[in-house]
Motif scaffolding. Structure first.
Motif, PDB file in Angstrom:
ATOM      1  N   THR A   1      57.222  66.367 -31.904  1.00 34.21           N
ATOM      2  CA  THR A   1      55.934  65.884 -32.099  1.00 34.21           C
ATOM      3  C   THR A   1      54.991  67.071 -31.844  1.00 34.21           C
ATOM      4  O   THR A   1      55.239  67.719 -31.007  1.00 34.21           O
ATOM      5  N   ALA A   2      53.867  67.225 -32.608  1.00 32.94           N
ATOM      6  CA  ALA A   2      53.047  68.224 -32.331  1.00 32.94           C
ATOM      7  C   ALA A   2      52.454  68.002 -31.019  1.00 32.94           C
ATOM      8  O   ALA A   2      52.174  69.100 -30.309  1.00 32.94           O
ATOM      9  N   GLU A   3      52.092  66.967 -30.482  1.00 34.14           N
ATOM     10  CA  GLU A   3      51.543  66.762 -29.132  1.00 34.14           C
ATOM     11  C   GLU A   3      52.432  67.195 -28.162  1.00 34.14           C
ATOM     12  O   GLU A   3      51.841  67.911 -26.853  1.00 34.14           O
ATOM     13  N   ASN A   4      53.804  66.896 -28.392  1.00 30.50           N
ATOM     14  CA  ASN A   4      54.866  67.591 -27.110  1.00 30.50           C
ATOM     15  C   ASN A   4      55.042  68.880 -27.337  1.00 30.50           C
ATOM     16  O   ASN A   4      54.856  69.729 -26.114  1.00 30.50           O
ATOM     17  N   PHE A   5      54.780  69.445 -28.464  1.00 28.42           N
ATOM     18  CA  PHE A   5      54.892  70.993 -28.480  1.00 28.42           C
ATOM     19  C   PHE A   5      53.658  71.632 -28.038  1.00 28.42           C
ATOM     20  O   PHE A   5      53.830  72.638 -27.209  1.00 28.42           O
ATOM     21  N   ILE A   6      52.275  71.183 -28.058  1.00 24.46           N
ATOM     22  CA  ILE A   6      51.231  71.836 -27.730  1.00 24.46           C
ATOM     23  C   ILE A   6      51.277  71.577 -26.032  1.00 24.46           C
ATOM     24  O   ILE A   6      50.917  72.422 -25.383  1.00 24.46           O
ATOM     25  N   GLU A   7      51.857  70.437 -25.535  1.00 18.57           N
ATOM     26  CA  GLU A   7      51.830  70.209 -23.961  1.00 18.57           C
ATOM     27  C   GLU A   7      52.702  71.356 -23.465  1.00 18.57           C
ATOM     28  O   GLU A   7      52.337  71.902 -22.453  1.00 18.57           O
ATOM     29  N   ARG A   8      53.885  71.680 -24.283  1.00 21.87           N
ATOM     30  CA  ARG A   8      54.941  72.555 -23.537  1.00 21.87           C
ATOM     31  C   ARG A   8      54.435  73.784 -23.681  1.00 21.87           C
ATOM     32  O   ARG A   8      54.317  74.636 -22.781  1.00 21.87           O
ATOM     33  N   THR A   9      53.659  74.188 -24.685  1.00 22.56           N
ATOM     34  CA  THR A   9      53.087  75.350 -24.879  1.00 22.56           C
ATOM     35  C   THR A   9      51.888  75.709 -24.161  1.00 22.56           C
ATOM     36  O   THR A   9      51.973  76.861 -23.420  1.00 22.56           O
ATOM     37  N   LEU A  10      51.034  75.100 -23.575  1.00 23.09           N
ATOM     38  CA  LEU A  10      50.007  75.105 -22.663  1.00 23.09           C
ATOM     39  C   LEU A  10      50.490  75.159 -21.231  1.00 23.09           C
ATOM     40  O   LEU A  10      49.929  76.153 -20.492  1.00 23.09           O
ATOM     41  N   ALA A  11      51.652  74.532 -21.162  1.00 22.40           N
ATOM     42  CA  ALA A  11      52.210  74.839 -19.697  1.00 22.40           C
ATOM     43  C   ALA A  11      53.058  76.100 -19.535  1.00 22.40           C
ATOM     44  O   ALA A  11      52.921  77.036 -18.529  1.00 22.40           O
ATOM     45  N   GLN A  12      53.543  76.659 -20.702  1.00 14.26           N
ATOM     46  CA  GLN A  12      53.945  77.808 -20.844  1.00 14.26           C
ATOM     47  C   GLN A  12      53.207  79.346 -20.739  1.00 14.26           C
ATOM     48  O   GLN A  12      53.411  80.314 -20.291  1.00 14.26           O
ATOM     49  N   TYR A  13      51.892  78.864 -21.325  1.00 13.86           N
ATOM     50  CA  TYR A  13      51.010  79.934 -21.580  1.00 13.86           C
ATOM     51  C   TYR A  13      49.513  79.543 -20.935  1.00 13.86           C
ATOM     52  O   TYR A  13      48.555  79.012 -21.903  1.00 13.86           O
ATOM     53  N   PRO A  14      49.534  79.442 -19.761  1.00 13.88           N
ATOM     54  CA  PRO A  14      48.240  78.990 -19.198  1.00 13.88           C
ATOM     55  C   PRO A  14      47.179  80.121 -19.107  1.00 13.88           C
ATOM     56  O   PRO A  14      46.772  80.453 -17.772  1.00 13.88           O
ATOM     57  N   ASP A  15      46.683  80.462 -20.027  1.00 13.45           N
ATOM     58  CA  ASP A  15      45.865  81.540 -19.923  1.00 13.45           C
ATOM     59  C   ASP A  15      44.684  81.322 -21.330  1.00 13.45           C
ATOM     60  O   ASP A  15      44.796  80.373 -21.767  1.00 13.45           O
ATOM     61  N   GLU A  16      43.942  82.286 -21.407  1.00 17.19           N
ATOM     62  CA  GLU A  16      42.598  82.382 -22.105  1.00 17.19           C
ATOM     63  C   GLU A  16      43.021  81.910 -23.852  1.00 17.19           C
ATOM     64  O   GLU A  16      42.817  81.203 -24.356  1.00 17.19           O
ATOM     65  N   VAL A  17      44.130  82.737 -24.049  1.00 15.29           N
ATOM     66  CA  VAL A  17      44.718  82.648 -25.480  1.00 15.29           C
ATOM     67  C   VAL A  17      45.419  81.421 -25.767  1.00 15.29           C
ATOM     68  O   VAL A  17      45.414  80.664 -26.754  1.00 15.29           O
ATOM     69  N   ALA A  18      46.200  80.939 -24.775  1.00 11.87           N
ATOM     70  CA  ALA A  18      46.898  79.712 -24.814  1.00 11.87           C
ATOM     71  C   ALA A  18      47.613  79.302 -25.955  1.00 11.87           C
ATOM     72  O   ALA A  18      48.760  80.157 -26.308  1.00 11.87           O
ATOM     73  N   ASP A  19      47.405  78.493 -26.907  1.00 15.59           N
ATOM     74  CA  ASP A  19      48.144  77.767 -27.914  1.00 15.59           C
ATOM     75  C   ASP A  19      47.595  78.443 -29.463  1.00 15.59           C
ATOM     76  O   ASP A  19      48.145  78.339 -30.292  1.00 15.59           O
ATOM     77  N   ALA A  20      46.742  79.498 -29.133  1.00 15.95           N
ATOM     78  CA  ALA A  20      46.131  80.240 -30.445  1.00 15.95           C
ATOM     79  C   ALA A  20      45.457  79.220 -31.332  1.00 15.95           C
ATOM     80  O   ALA A  20      45.705  79.349 -32.509  1.00 15.95           O
ATOM     81  N   HIS A  21      45.247  78.182 -30.669  1.00 18.14           N
ATOM     82  CA  HIS A  21      44.435  77.085 -31.433  1.00 18.14           C
ATOM     83  C   HIS A  21      45.260  76.233 -32.304  1.00 18.14           C
ATOM     84  O   HIS A  21      44.871  75.506 -33.247  1.00 18.14           O
ATOM     85  N   LEU A  22      46.463  76.094 -32.146  1.00 24.15           N
ATOM     86  CA  LEU A  22      47.552  75.579 -33.119  1.00 24.15           C
ATOM     87  C   LEU A  22      47.355  73.891 -32.747  1.00 24.15           C
ATOM     88  O   LEU A  22      47.499  73.313 -33.821  1.00 24.15           O
ATOM     89  N   ALA A  23      46.837  73.369 -31.521  1.00 22.93           N
ATOM     90  CA  ALA A  23      46.575  71.914 -31.378  1.00 22.93           C
ATOM     91  C   ALA A  23      45.483  71.570 -32.103  1.00 22.93           C
ATOM     92  O   ALA A  23      45.753  70.755 -32.973  1.00 22.93           O
ATOM     93  N   ALA A  24      44.521  72.273 -32.543  1.00 27.07           N
ATOM     94  CA  ALA A  24      43.328  71.884 -33.499  1.00 27.07           C
ATOM     95  C   ALA A  24      43.828  72.042 -35.045  1.00 27.07           C
ATOM     96  O   ALA A  24      43.561  71.360 -35.502  1.00 27.07           O
ATOM     97  N   PHE A  25      44.782  73.014 -35.128  1.00 29.39           N
ATOM     98  CA  PHE A  25      45.230  73.335 -36.654  1.00 29.39           C
ATOM     99  C   PHE A  25      46.445  72.098 -36.721  1.00 29.39           C
ATOM    100  O   PHE A  25      46.045  71.250 -37.933  1.00 29.39           O
TER     101      PHE A  25
END
Length: 552
Positions: free
Chosen positions: A235-259
């Motif tokens: 799911t998109a929610e699970n993907f974003i959760e993993r992504t934010l944990a992998q990249y805990p910085d300013e750029v993070a998920d490159a706004h894919l959660a909002a997309f």
């Protein structure tokens, strides 16, 4: 997922399947009859890991092998890897994935051996090559020759490792004869004379065939009756959760959660896979994400150093070219429109707002135009801006905590006030319901960036962000002082709604905090608070002591 309903196989998210696999791995590695101190120590770690992770005492139950099927790129193989890595971490074992043939197990690792079976027509990959050996018979002094097989060293390593996982990848893509060879591997953890070890966990993955445009061989009933089978989907929610944990910085998920919130159909486009076109799926988003992050990292740098504030500084052409080659033309077209709006307007405005800087004429005109637009254009802009405001403030607070862990809140007060003032001034009169979105975005991103109860972290066992009580009180203080705190939303002062629905909501996680518990009383039951949220407000500072906020 409608096409998979015809298969009558239960469907589970990759997040849920990882938990099931973690449990099965721990069960498989448990020694019911420990014969050494090493076995006793491993059992103790397994029992403690089970209690810590699943909040229940361990009860040994021999597990069944698991087969995960599903669309390409949905995380079937990754689910096994994630489960194995976490179990290795819990048990203080080194995680070793597909080592070379010269690797010698130490007994202190979790060895993950992945065998690619797609297209295999020979069982040599499992059994090894035949060779002739001599046997000497003492009874009559004769020598006889016999044929045996030399199993691959990668498989013989399994029984010598501290713990091991054998994954038969693309199982359904192997020929029926190879699948039949693997039956005893799945259930008995052995093939002919080769024993993989009693404590090796065996699993398999496979595609769906006609449902996802892949070529698979027929799967016999004998195979499917060897264990448990699920269709895995992400799911998109699970993907974003993993992504934010992998990249805990300013750029993070490159706004894919909002997309994905805006275009949920773009997370996975399985129909494209049947035509051989690039298509969107979790695997391809993971491969594309580094390029997107690079684009936004450059964008943030250019914003800091731009000589022309009105210039569009995002390298759109290169980013979208990468996207077209990985998630397809249709999805990339929507991503381009989304990024155009985001990079042209939202990001610079949010960054200046949190810093307390004046917007230039172009940015002010854009802000007024978008907020005055009642259609999709205005709604999209408002949603993106509120989320971005929370994200930018989260980044600034996380920087202050990193640089001044004992004085981060004091150093963040100006930015918190800027956040509250801009959010209330911008949306208080036009769309006050957007304000809680900004606060929720703040809490979520801050929990990811910091993950410390001194500031913010995700709740134990839940994916709900928890902001520290003192931070919540500081935000609430700024809200009370806002000139627009008395604006009514559904006949209730806005400051009450925001406080009750977002800030005081974390009391369920930190109920021992007196300060935090007082927030609910402040926003719901306190007469002094009610008096300053009316349209004719007395001086705010005079009321703060009676609200328990005099220390601020």
């Amino acid at each position: 997922m409608s096409t998979t309903d015809e298969l009558k196989i239960p469907k589970r998210t990759t997040k849920d399947l990882v938990v099931l696999l973690q449990k099965d791995l721990l069960q498989q590695l448990y020694r019911p009859d420990p014969s050494s101190e090493k076995d006793l120590n491993l059992n103790a770690k397994i029992e403690q890991a089970w209690l810590t992770q699943f909040k229940k005492p361990f009860f040994h139950t021999p597990p069944s092998p698991t087969s995960l099927r599903g669309h390409p790129g949905m995380g079937k193989t990754t689910s096994f890897k994630v489960a194995a890595k976490s179990v290795a971490n819990w048990l203080d074992l080194d995680y070793v994935h597909n080592p070379t043939d010269d690797y010698v197990p130490t007994g202190k690792e979790l060895l993950f051996q992945q065998i690619e079976l797609g297209g295999e027509t020979s069982n040599y990959k499992i059994s090894g090559l035949p060779h002739i050996k001599d046997i000497f018979r003492e009874q009559d002094g004769s020598n006889e020759k016999y044929t045996t097989t030399a199993p691959p060293k990668s498989l013989t390593n399994l029984r010598h490792a501290g713990a091991s996982v054998l994954l038969l990848d693309d199982f359904q893509n192997a020929s029926p004869s190879v699948q039949n060879v693997c039956l005893s591997v799945l259930e008995e953890k052995r093939y002919q004379a080769m024993d993989f070890g009693e404590y090796t966990y065996v699993g398999s993955t496979g595609n769906l065939g006609a449902a996802d445009g892949t070529n698979i061989a027929s799967t016999s009933t004998a195979t499917t009756s060897r264990g448990q089978t699920y269709i895995a989907y992400d799911t998109a929610e699970n993907f974003i959760e993993r992504t934010l944990a992998q990249y805990p910085d300013e750029v993070a998920d490159a706004h894919l959660a909002a997309f994905f919130d805006t275009y949920p159909d773009c997370f996975h486009t399985p129909s494209k896979s049947k035509k051989g076109e690039p298509f969107a799926c979790p695997r391809m988003w993971s491969k594309l994400l580094p390029y997107l992050r690079h684009g936004f990292a450059d964008f943030e740098y250019m914003l800091e150093n731009a000589s022309n504030p009105g210039e569009n500084l995002f390298e759109m052409d290169e980013v979208i070219t990468r996207a077209e080659g990985q998630v397809g033309l249709d999805v990339s077209s929507k991503l381009k429109q989304f990024y155009l709006s985001l990079t042209n307007f939202v990001a610079p405005i949010a960054k200046k707002a949190i810093a307390g800087q004046e917007l230039n004429t172009r940015e002010t005109d854009i802000l007024n135009d978008r907020l005055g637009n009642v259609g999709n254009k205005g709604e999209f802009f408002s949603s993106q801006l509120t989320r971005r405001l929370g994200e930018v403030l989260a980044v600034e607070i996380s920087k202050n905590f990193k640089n001044s862990p004992n004085d981060w809140l004091n150093k963040s007060k100006a930015e918190i006030k800027n956040f509250v003032d801009f959010t209330f001034d911008t949306f208080g009169d036009t769309d006050a319901s957007k304000i809680p979105i900004a606060l929720t975005s703040l809490a979520s991103r801050l929990s990811t960036l910091v993950d410390d109860e001194a500031v913010a972290k995700f709740g134990r066992g839940v994916a709900t962000p928890q902001m520290n009580a003192n931070l919540c009180m500081e935000i609430q203080r700024c809200i009370i002082q806002s000139p627009k705190s008395s604006i009514r939303l559904a006949n209730v002062p806005l400051s009450k709604v925001v406080g009750s629905d977002v800030l005081s909501n974390i009391s369920q996680y930190e109920s021992t905090s007196d300060k935090l518990n007082n927030i609910t009383d402040i926003v719901q039951n306190n007469d002094a608070f009610n008096s300053i949220t009316e349209k004719t407000q007395p001086k705010v500072e005079e009321n703060l002591p009676s609200l328990g906020m005099g220390s601020f």
